[in-house]
Scaffold this active site. Structure first.
Site, PDB file in Angstrom:
ATOM      1  N   LYS A  82       1.147  -1.348   0.169  1.00 39.65           N
ATOM      2  CA  LYS A  82       0.436  -0.133  -0.015  1.00 39.65           C
ATOM      3  C   LYS A  82       0.977   1.328  -0.271  1.00 39.65           C
ATOM      4  O   LYS A  82       2.087   1.355   1.426  1.00 39.65           O
ATOM      5  CB  LYS A  82      -0.709   0.090   1.300  1.00 39.65           C
ATOM      6  CG  LYS A  82      -2.359   1.189   1.768  1.00 39.65           C
ATOM      7  CD  LYS A  82      -2.853   0.875   2.777  1.00 39.65           C
ATOM      8  CE  LYS A  82      -3.699   2.037   2.313  1.00 39.65           C
ATOM      9  NZ  LYS A  82      -4.561   2.124   3.647  1.00 39.65           N
ATOM     10  N   SER A 157      -9.409   3.062   3.025  1.00 40.16           N
ATOM     11  CA  SER A 157      -9.167   2.784   2.321  1.00 40.16           C
ATOM     12  C   SER A 157      -8.122   1.642   1.773  1.00 40.16           C
ATOM     13  O   SER A 157      -7.458   2.164   0.537  1.00 40.16           O
ATOM     14  CB  SER A 157      -8.390   4.113   3.392  1.00 40.16           C
ATOM     15  OG  SER A 157      -7.066   2.861   3.868  1.00 40.16           O
ATOM     16  N   SER A 181      -9.432  -0.554   7.333  1.00 35.13           N
ATOM     17  CA  SER A 181      -9.447  -0.156   5.974  1.00 35.13           C
ATOM     18  C   SER A 181      -8.520  -1.741   5.452  1.00 35.13           C
ATOM     19  O   SER A 181      -8.127  -1.688   5.027  1.00 35.13           O
ATOM     20  CB  SER A 181      -7.917   0.898   6.122  1.00 35.13           C
ATOM     21  OG  SER A 181      -8.966   2.408   5.657  1.00 35.13           O
TER      22      SER A 181
HETATM   23  N1  GLN Z   1     -13.085   4.571   6.663  1.00 37.90           N
HETATM   24  C1  GLN Z   1     -12.634   4.826   7.661  1.00 37.90           C
HETATM   25  C2  GLN Z   1     -12.213   6.590   7.485  1.00 37.90           C
HETATM   26  O1  GLN Z   1     -12.043   6.401   7.080  1.00 37.90           O
HETATM   27  C3  GLN Z   1     -11.470   3.542   8.047  1.00 37.90           C
HETATM   28  C4  GLN Z   1     -10.080   4.192   7.392  1.00 37.90           C
HETATM   29  C5  GLN Z   1      -8.765   3.585   7.724  1.00 37.90           C
HETATM   30  O2  GLN Z   1      -8.442   2.588   8.582  1.00 37.90           O
HETATM   31  N2  GLN Z   1      -7.492   3.630   7.558  1.00 37.90           N
HETATM   32  O3  GLN Z   1     -11.292   6.748   8.014  1.00 37.90           O
END
Ligand code: GLN
Length: 489
Positions: A82, A157, A181
């Site tokens: 990532k 994400s 995420s």
């Molecule tokens: N969807 C969550 C956010 O937007 C989690 C993101 C993540 O785990 N990095 O904060």
């Protein structure tokens, strides 16, 4: 059907590498040609360096030729990363414009550990900018598509990580999980994803979003592969004072043995309205199957669940506003000039950050500002403790907790991107785990019928209870064949 090289799991590839039926070079080429075949449509990768990957493969093949497998548990296995983790000499953008042409000066600890284990580290995977989002639509590099249905999002994400594994473009990937995420995109793309206990894996070399919530973890095709990656990257690191000096179990050695006598909790607060009926159905089926495999199902209560989304979006944005202050046009990446320093900062940040990142910084600055600190941030921290205590109380009675990973299967590209609140609510089942600091895994538990979309089962473990959590997941996986279904032929 006999799987092609790129369709193999890590364990499957390793058998072939050990028998010299496949070389590391062939394994790497199989990934590269799959990327060339499908990634113009999936867009899981934002970049990759073919010659660097092949050079690493040649090194691995030398060791393989010597039969030198000991001490290299991932020898010759291509793993993609990532775009939030530092890989020395490679671009690091967090899928934002603000980092410009920034190149990582060092390897993240997890990368160093994978390299030491013999893995081939390649590619930068798409993600929501600075890991803020649930759909990968917030990337400055374009949206990733779900390999099961390219009109849909892959989750976020770490959408690129999940899509790349699901589309067989790599044997495994790393992602980060601050509020779901890893688990949410793993669920929506039909792969396995693990968020370790906070402190289990070093965060050194991970660009911080919300430091008290962030953890790095694997995306794989099977639970066993995740166990292997996790035991490789876990453990204390002198570069991260929040990494815990707790011995790392050999997760791969303890997957068998079944789940007889284990107590599994079902949280009544998680089986709520808004849950898609097909998702609910598949999760209920999985629970009954776990019971028939010998587990005892026990109802537990997590009474503060209702406050989790609000608490998360205060704590995470507060930490983000502080962490992202370093991207000012002076120290890293892109710079927009201005008449004075204030104007330079504001021009750089105004042009460099996308709308969701700006929204989080503004929210986070607000909840930390004097006058609102007590009302929002401090209160959220107190509620966070209550949420953690809910889990610790439940774990007095049960060994793990079973939930859906997401309330719905993958939604359409564009469906929620205009409505941040709707988007935030899709995190409802994943964020409590980060607030509580406990581990969680998502693994496939079936498919919706029309269209055919993967559904994820989430298992939440006790703090540092990854071993039991993985054994439950492996037992369920092996009693089914969901993990063998491929998104692309
Ligand atoms: N969807 C969550 C956010 O937007 C989690 C993101 C993540 O785990 N990095 O904060």
């Amino acid at each position: 059907m006999i799987p092609m090289i790129h369709q193999l799991s890590i364990a499957g590839l390793q058998e072939k590498l050990a028998r010299r039926e496949v070389s590391a070079k062939e394994a790497t080429e199989a990934c590269l040609s799959q990327i060339k075949r499908v990634d113009s449509e999936i867009h899981a990768f934002i970049s990759y360096d073919e010659s660097d990957a092949l050079r690493q493969a040649a090194d691995a093949d030398k060791l393989l030729a010597q039969g030198n497998l000991a001490g290299h548990p991932l020898l010759g296995v291509p793993i993609a990363i990532k775009d939030v983790l530092s890989v020395k000499g490679h671009p690091l953008n967090c899928c934002s414009k603000i980092l410009g042409k920034f190149v990582s000066p060092y390897d993240a600890t997890v990368i160093a550990r994978l390299r030491k284990a013999g893995a081939i580290i390649f590619g930068r995977l798409n993600m929501d900018e600075f890991a803020m989002g649930s759909s990968t639509e917030n990337s400055a590099f374009g949206t990733t598509r779900n390999p099961w249905d390219t009109s849909r999002i892959p989750g976020g994400s770490s959408g690129g990580s999940a899509a790349a594994v699901a589309a067989d473009e790599c044997f495994a990937a790393l992602g980060s999980d601050t509020g779901g995420s890893i688990r949410q995109p793993a669920a929506l793309c039909g792969c396995v994803g693990v968020k370790p206990t906070y402190g289990r894996v070093s965060r050194f070399g991970l660009v911080a979003f919300a430091s008290s919530l962030d953890q790095i973890g694997p995306f794989t095709k099977t639970v066993k592969d995740s166990a292997l990656l996790l035991e490789t990257i876990s453990g204390q690191d002198s570069h991260d004072s929040t990494s815990v000096p707790q011995p790392v179990p050999q997760y791969t050695r303890n997957l068998e043995g079944g789940i007889k006598g284990l107590k599994l909790g079902i949280a009544k607060e998680y089986m709520v309205g808004g849950l898609d009926p097909e998702v609910n159905n598949l999760v209920q089926k999985a629970i009954r199957q776990l019971e028939s495999l010998g587990a005892e199902i026990v109802e537990v209560s997590l009474p503060h669940t209702d406050y989790a989304v609000a608490t998360y979006y205060i704590v995470a944005t507060a930490e983000a506003s502080s962490n992202l202050a370093r991207f000012d046009g002076i120290r890293y990446g892109a710079r927009q000039d201005g008449a004075d320093p204030m104007e330079l900062y504001s021009n750089t940040r105004g042009l460099g950050f996308g709308p969701e990142v700006k929204r989080r910084i503004i929210l986070g600055t607000y909840v930390l500002s004097s006058g609102y600190y007590d009302a929002y941030y401090l209160r959220a921290q107190k509620v966070r403790t209550l949420i953690r205590n809910d889990f610790l109380n439940a774990f007095q009675k049960v060994d793990a907790i079973i939930t859906p990973t997401t309330p719905t299967p993958a939604f359409k590209v564009g469906e929620k991107s205009d409505d941040p609140l709707k988007m935030y609510l899709s995190d409802i089942f994943t964020i409590s785990c980060n607030l509580a600091g406990i581990p969680g895994i998502s693994l496939p538990c079936g498919f919706t019928s029309n269209p055919k979309l993967p559904v994820g089962l989430q298992i939440l473990g006790q703090p540092f209870g990854e071993e039991t959590m993985l054994r439950i997941a492996h037992t369920y996986e092996q009693a089914n064949s969901w993990h063998l279904e491929r998104a692309l032929k």
